[in-house]
Structures are given as C-alpha cells and as structure tokens.
Scaffold this motif. Structure first.
Motif, mmCIF file in Angstrom:
data_model
loop_
_atom_site.group_PDB
_atom_site.id
_atom_site.type_symbol
_atom_site.label_atom_id
_atom_site.label_comp_id
_atom_site.label_asym_id
_atom_site.label_seq_id
_atom_site.Cartn_x
_atom_site.Cartn_y
_atom_site.Cartn_z
ATOM 1 N N PHE A 101 32.561 43.054 49.513
ATOM 2 C CA PHE A 101 33.401 42.436 48.502
ATOM 3 C C PHE A 101 34.456 43.474 48.124
ATOM 4 O O PHE A 101 34.145 44.660 47.993
ATOM 5 C CB PHE A 101 32.591 42.075 47.249
ATOM 6 C CG PHE A 101 31.624 40.951 47.454
ATOM 7 C CD1 PHE A 101 32.047 39.631 47.417
ATOM 8 C CD2 PHE A 101 30.279 41.210 47.657
ATOM 9 C CE1 PHE A 101 31.142 38.583 47.595
ATOM 10 C CE2 PHE A 101 29.366 40.172 47.822
ATOM 11 C CZ PHE A 101 29.794 38.856 47.792
ATOM 12 N N ILE A 102 35.686 43.038 47.960
ATOM 13 C CA ILE A 102 36.756 43.952 47.551
ATOM 14 C C ILE A 102 37.397 43.388 46.285
ATOM 15 O O ILE A 102 37.934 42.279 46.335
ATOM 16 C CB ILE A 102 37.815 44.102 48.653
ATOM 17 C CG1 ILE A 102 37.161 44.621 49.931
ATOM 18 C CG2 ILE A 102 38.935 45.016 48.207
ATOM 19 C CD1 ILE A 102 38.074 44.582 51.136
ATOM 20 N N PRO A 103 37.345 44.079 45.178
ATOM 21 C CA PRO A 103 36.624 45.324 44.955
ATOM 22 C C PRO A 103 35.116 45.081 44.955
ATOM 23 O O PRO A 103 34.664 43.964 44.716
ATOM 24 C CB PRO A 103 37.116 45.801 43.584
ATOM 25 C CG PRO A 103 37.464 44.544 42.870
ATOM 26 C CD PRO A 103 38.000 43.611 43.930
ATOM 27 N N ALA A 104 34.352 46.133 45.155
ATOM 28 C CA ALA A 104 32.894 46.019 45.196
ATOM 29 C C ALA A 104 32.282 46.153 43.803
ATOM 30 O O ALA A 104 31.107 45.858 43.624
ATOM 31 C CB ALA A 104 32.310 47.082 46.122
ATOM 32 N N LYS A 105 33.092 46.612 42.822
ATOM 33 C CA LYS A 105 32.592 46.789 41.452
ATOM 34 C C LYS A 105 33.629 46.274 40.464
ATOM 35 O O LYS A 105 34.822 46.509 40.637
ATOM 36 C CB LYS A 105 32.325 48.266 41.156
ATOM 37 C CG LYS A 105 31.229 48.869 41.987
ATOM 38 C CD LYS A 105 31.029 50.327 41.654
ATOM 39 C CE LYS A 105 29.937 50.909 42.565
ATOM 40 N NZ LYS A 105 29.693 52.317 42.289
ATOM 41 N N VAL A 106 33.138 45.565 39.435
ATOM 42 C CA VAL A 106 33.999 45.113 38.341
ATOM 43 C C VAL A 106 33.285 45.383 37.019
ATOM 44 O O VAL A 106 32.061 45.540 36.991
ATOM 45 C CB VAL A 106 34.383 43.620 38.463
ATOM 46 C CG1 VAL A 106 35.221 43.360 39.691
ATOM 47 C CG2 VAL A 106 33.161 42.730 38.460
ATOM 48 N N GLU A 107 34.060 45.413 35.941
ATOM 49 C CA GLU A 107 33.493 45.626 34.615
ATOM 50 C C GLU A 107 33.685 44.390 33.761
ATOM 51 O O GLU A 107 34.704 43.700 33.862
ATOM 52 C CB GLU A 107 34.168 46.807 33.916
ATOM 53 C CG GLU A 107 33.751 48.141 34.445
ATOM 54 C CD GLU A 107 34.321 49.298 33.637
ATOM 55 O OE1 GLU A 107 35.173 49.087 32.744
ATOM 56 O OE2 GLU A 107 33.911 50.434 33.909
ATOM 57 N N ALA A 108 32.697 44.143 32.910
ATOM 58 C CA ALA A 108 32.754 43.056 31.943
ATOM 59 C C ALA A 108 32.202 43.609 30.634
ATOM 60 O O ALA A 108 31.670 44.725 30.594
ATOM 61 C CB ALA A 108 31.924 41.870 32.429
ATOM 62 N N HIS A 109 32.320 42.837 29.561
ATOM 63 C CA HIS A 109 31.828 43.272 28.260
ATOM 64 C C HIS A 109 30.905 42.213 27.664
ATOM 65 O O HIS A 109 31.157 41.012 27.805
ATOM 66 C CB HIS A 109 32.995 43.530 27.303
ATOM 67 C CG HIS A 109 33.832 44.698 27.715
ATOM 68 N ND1 HIS A 109 33.539 45.982 27.348
ATOM 69 C CD2 HIS A 109 34.933 44.780 28.501
ATOM 70 C CE1 HIS A 109 34.435 46.808 27.857
ATOM 71 N NE2 HIS A 109 35.286 46.094 28.579
ATOM 72 N N MET A 147 34.375 36.201 31.165
ATOM 73 C CA MET A 147 35.024 36.833 32.320
ATOM 74 C C MET A 147 35.175 35.762 33.386
ATOM 75 O O MET A 147 34.314 34.892 33.537
ATOM 76 C CB MET A 147 34.144 37.973 32.841
ATOM 77 C CG MET A 147 34.554 38.588 34.133
ATOM 78 S SD MET A 147 35.281 40.183 33.796
ATOM 79 C CE MET A 147 35.848 40.663 35.402
ATOM 80 N N THR A 148 36.273 35.838 34.130
ATOM 81 C CA THR A 148 36.505 34.908 35.222
ATOM 82 C C THR A 148 36.621 35.686 36.522
ATOM 83 O O THR A 148 37.380 36.645 36.606
ATOM 84 C CB THR A 148 37.804 34.098 34.999
ATOM 85 O OG1 THR A 148 37.701 33.396 33.759
ATOM 86 C CG2 THR A 148 38.037 33.107 36.117
ATOM 87 N N LEU A 149 35.847 35.265 37.513
ATOM 88 C CA LEU A 149 35.947 35.815 38.862
ATOM 89 C C LEU A 149 36.695 34.795 39.717
ATOM 90 O O LEU A 149 36.309 33.625 39.760
ATOM 91 C CB LEU A 149 34.566 36.068 39.462
ATOM 92 C CG LEU A 149 33.612 36.971 38.693
ATOM 93 C CD1 LEU A 149 32.270 37.062 39.410
ATOM 94 C CD2 LEU A 149 34.208 38.348 38.482
ATOM 95 N N LEU A 150 37.763 35.237 40.363
ATOM 96 C CA LEU A 150 38.493 34.392 41.304
ATOM 97 C C LEU A 150 38.124 34.880 42.696
ATOM 98 O O LEU A 150 38.501 35.970 43.105
ATOM 99 C CB LEU A 150 39.995 34.499 41.055
ATOM 100 C CG LEU A 150 40.456 34.060 39.663
ATOM 101 C CD1 LEU A 150 41.946 34.315 39.489
ATOM 102 C CD2 LEU A 150 40.118 32.601 39.411
ATOM 103 N N LEU A 151 37.358 34.072 43.403
ATOM 104 C CA LEU A 151 36.751 34.480 44.665
ATOM 105 C C LEU A 151 37.367 33.744 45.847
ATOM 106 O O LEU A 151 37.577 32.532 45.799
ATOM 107 C CB LEU A 151 35.251 34.168 44.631
ATOM 108 C CG LEU A 151 34.474 34.784 43.470
ATOM 109 C CD1 LEU A 151 33.268 33.952 43.127
ATOM 110 C CD2 LEU A 151 34.074 36.196 43.823
ATOM 111 N N THR A 159 40.151 38.664 34.043
ATOM 112 C CA THR A 159 39.987 38.000 35.326
ATOM 113 C C THR A 159 39.920 39.065 36.416
ATOM 114 O O THR A 159 40.646 40.049 36.358
ATOM 115 C CB THR A 159 41.183 37.066 35.602
ATOM 116 O OG1 THR A 159 41.257 36.097 34.555
ATOM 117 C CG2 THR A 159 41.043 36.355 36.924
ATOM 118 N N ALA A 160 39.055 38.854 37.394
ATOM 119 C CA ALA A 160 38.963 39.765 38.535
ATOM 120 C C ALA A 160 39.143 38.966 39.817
ATOM 121 O O ALA A 160 38.460 37.962 40.033
ATOM 122 C CB ALA A 160 37.615 40.484 38.547
ATOM 123 N N ASP A 161 40.094 39.388 40.641
ATOM 124 C CA ASP A 161 40.298 38.789 41.957
ATOM 125 C C ASP A 161 39.397 39.514 42.939
ATOM 126 O O ASP A 161 39.484 40.736 43.076
ATOM 127 C CB ASP A 161 41.762 38.945 42.390
ATOM 128 C CG ASP A 161 42.714 38.165 41.503
ATOM 129 O OD1 ASP A 161 42.373 37.029 41.122
ATOM 130 O OD2 ASP A 161 43.788 38.699 41.187
#
Length: 118
Positions: free
Chosen positions: A39-47, A52-56, A29-31
C-alpha cells in the motif's frame, strides 16, 4: 452605511474561510494506492474521535482491507475504481490491516498501518 456593510461582509467571509479550513483539517483524507504486495503510503495517522476518509484505488491487482477494531467494513480495492472508506477511531493505538484478498506471492506481507493518536 456602505462601509459598515463592507466590513460586515468581510467579517462574514473571514468567518466562512476559517470554518471551511477548520472543517477540512477536522476530517482528514488519505489517498492510498494498492499494488502487488504494498500500500502506498504504507502508514497513515488518524486521531481518536475524528472521522477519517481513506480513498483507495489499485494500480495493479485486486486487493482488500477490513478492520473490526476501527469499524472498517470489508472493502474491495480494484484498478480504475475509487473506493471511499470513512471511519472514526475510538481508541488510540497502532492498527495493522492486512490485505484481505490473496493477491500473489507477497500477499502475506501486504499491510496498511493506521496509527491512531489521542
């Protein structure tokens, strides 16, 4: 007999903890907080192949994201509301998502980069 039940219970609890820990890491999960022009963070990683879950949420202004390549439907991001986006990347690469709602002077440079690793 009491000792063998205790050992069995300990083994079952250990297996549960290992399963739970594995489940958490398998579905990251990425907040992400949107504000005016970033966007903060401006970069995220997934596989590839892992959900993957984005909490926006937004700290200021109304924003949005969308990616047909990643299977992310058009999503509005507003202050004081959590938007949850789940996706499973099918292909490795770098995906740059632009804010989909014109939010002011810096709108053109407002991006979220998702690096999808094999």
């Amino acid at each position: 007999m009491f000792v063998s039940r205790r050992i069995a219970l300990g083994a079952a609890l250990g297996a549960f903890i290992m399963f739970t820990a594995g489940a958490t890491s398998a579905h990251p999960t990425a907040d992400i907080v949107a504000s005016n022009w970033k966007f903060i963070p401006a970069k995220v990683e997934a596989h590839v192949g892992s959900s993957m879950t984005l909490l926006l949420t937004s700290s200021e202004g109304v924003h949005g994201i969308e990616s047909t390549e990643l299977g992310i439907a058009k999503t509005m991001i507003v202050p004081d509301k959590l938007s949850e986006v789940k996706f499973t990347p099918k292909k490795a690469g770098t995906y740059v998502l632009h804010c989909t709602i014109v939010c002011g002077a810096g709108h053109d440079t407002m991006t979220l980069t998702i690096n999808v690793l094999p």
